[in-house]
Design a protein around this motif. Sequence first.
Motif, short mmCIF file in Angstrom:
data_model
loop_
_atom_site.label_atom_id
_atom_site.label_comp_id
_atom_site.label_asym_id
_atom_site.label_seq_id
_atom_site.Cartn_x
_atom_site.Cartn_y
_atom_site.Cartn_z
N GLN A 130 30.11 -86.33 -135.90
CA GLN A 130 30.08 -87.27 -137.47
C GLN A 130 31.64 -88.46 -137.29
OE1 GLN A 130 28.99 -85.22 -141.04
NE2 GLN A 130 28.37 -87.81 -141.84
N PHE A 138 33.04 -94.52 -140.21
CA PHE A 138 33.96 -95.73 -139.87
C PHE A 138 34.58 -96.87 -141.27
CE2 PHE A 138 31.29 -97.04 -135.69
CZ PHE A 138 30.14 -95.73 -135.47
N GLY A 139 35.40 -97.48 -140.32
CA GLY A 139 35.80 -98.28 -141.34
C GLY A 139 34.67 -99.32 -141.92
N THR A 140 35.76 -100.07 -142.61
CA THR A 140 34.96 -100.89 -143.49
C THR A 140 34.60 -102.90 -142.27
OG1 THR A 140 36.31 -101.97 -144.74
CG2 THR A 140 34.56 -100.39 -145.73
N TYR A 191 21.74 -91.43 -133.00
CA TYR A 191 21.96 -91.65 -134.12
C TYR A 191 21.51 -92.73 -134.76
CZ TYR A 191 26.15 -89.35 -131.35
OH TYR A 191 26.47 -87.99 -131.46
N TYR A 203 22.47 -95.14 -138.47
CA TYR A 203 23.72 -95.37 -139.41
C TYR A 203 23.27 -96.38 -140.58
CZ TYR A 203 27.46 -92.87 -137.20
OH TYR A 203 28.41 -92.26 -136.47
N GLN A 251 24.44 -99.59 -142.82
CA GLN A 251 25.24 -100.76 -142.83
C GLN A 251 25.28 -101.25 -144.07
OE1 GLN A 251 26.43 -103.60 -139.66
NE2 GLN A 251 29.29 -103.17 -140.07
N GLY A 274 31.60 -99.35 -144.98
CA GLY A 274 31.55 -98.96 -143.30
C GLY A 274 30.66 -97.92 -143.05
N LEU A 275 30.19 -98.36 -141.54
CA LEU A 275 28.61 -97.76 -141.29
C LEU A 275 28.62 -96.53 -142.09
CD1 LEU A 275 29.34 -99.57 -138.87
CD2 LEU A 275 27.44 -98.39 -137.57
N LEU A 280 26.70 -92.86 -142.26
CA LEU A 280 25.50 -91.92 -141.16
C LEU A 280 23.95 -91.46 -142.18
CD1 LEU A 280 25.03 -90.60 -138.18
CD2 LEU A 280 26.77 -88.36 -138.53
N TYR A 284 21.35 -87.25 -137.40
CA TYR A 284 21.30 -87.92 -135.68
C TYR A 284 21.34 -86.16 -135.17
CZ TYR A 284 25.11 -83.62 -137.08
OH TYR A 284 25.74 -83.44 -136.82
N GLY A 296 23.60 -86.51 -142.17
CA GLY A 296 24.34 -87.29 -142.36
C GLY A 296 24.75 -87.03 -143.47
N ASP A 297 25.94 -87.94 -143.30
CA ASP A 297 26.12 -88.16 -145.51
C ASP A 297 24.87 -88.68 -146.46
OD1 ASP A 297 29.48 -89.06 -144.01
OD2 ASP A 297 29.04 -87.07 -144.53
N LEU A 319 21.38 -99.00 -138.27
CA LEU A 319 21.75 -99.78 -136.39
C LEU A 319 21.32 -98.07 -135.37
CD1 LEU A 319 25.33 -101.07 -137.25
CD2 LEU A 319 23.40 -102.02 -135.75
#
Lengths: 110, 112
Positions: free
Chosen positions: A97, A100-102, B33, B35, B37, B42-43, B45, B48, B58-59, B90
């Motif tokens: 997992q 990711f940054g923005t 995976y 994601y 956006q 940020g992307l 999750l 997965y 994921g989150d 994505l």
Amino acid sequence: QKEVEQDPGPLSVPEGAIVSLNCTYSNSAFQYFMWYRQYSRKGPELLMYTYSSGNKEDGRFTAQVDKSSKYISLFIRDSQPSDSATYLCAISNTGNQFYFGTGTSLTVIP
Amino acid sequence: DGGITQSPKYLFRKEGQNVTLSCEQNLNHDAMYWYRQDPGQGLRLIYYSQIVNDFQKGDIAEGYSVSREKKESFPLTVTSAQKNPTAFYLCASSIVQGEGYTFGSGTRLTVV
């Protein structure tokens, strides 16, 4: 606190400049570090991938990891207009997992 | 050429409807995976999967479901339980845990 923080910019530089993009992270257990480039309305593409610490160079791109400061950087030398995109850092401790940054929006002006 | 194909590129959904986003890869990657956006974020999750017939949340899995019946395919269903589904979705794959992802070109879902 977010797992990873990235200045969204936007960043605007003249062609040929050296660009520095940065992310900070909160968990010292993170050991997988990636940088992606994303053009508008496209999926991200992997630029650089490092495991643990140190530097990695690929052409005009250099990725650095400073684990003591929990800070990663991507340097772009001799920047080109085609480098104009959003750059995303991604960090993980397990490799399953990624956080990711923005993203930082970069424009290179001809 | 090997890669990940996401379809459709744009999708419009009425409130209360379920919709399924397609993701197919011919890279022979084990892990896949999904994601989400959103602008200024940020992307994140959603789900997965590391092997066929197995997947993990994921989150932000609430309101989403997935299946992994074939190695090449990992469809995502956005259910009516997802309260804010409008986003750019994505799909990605990787050969092994910890390696870089290959992303698809994304599906932009809009609820109308």
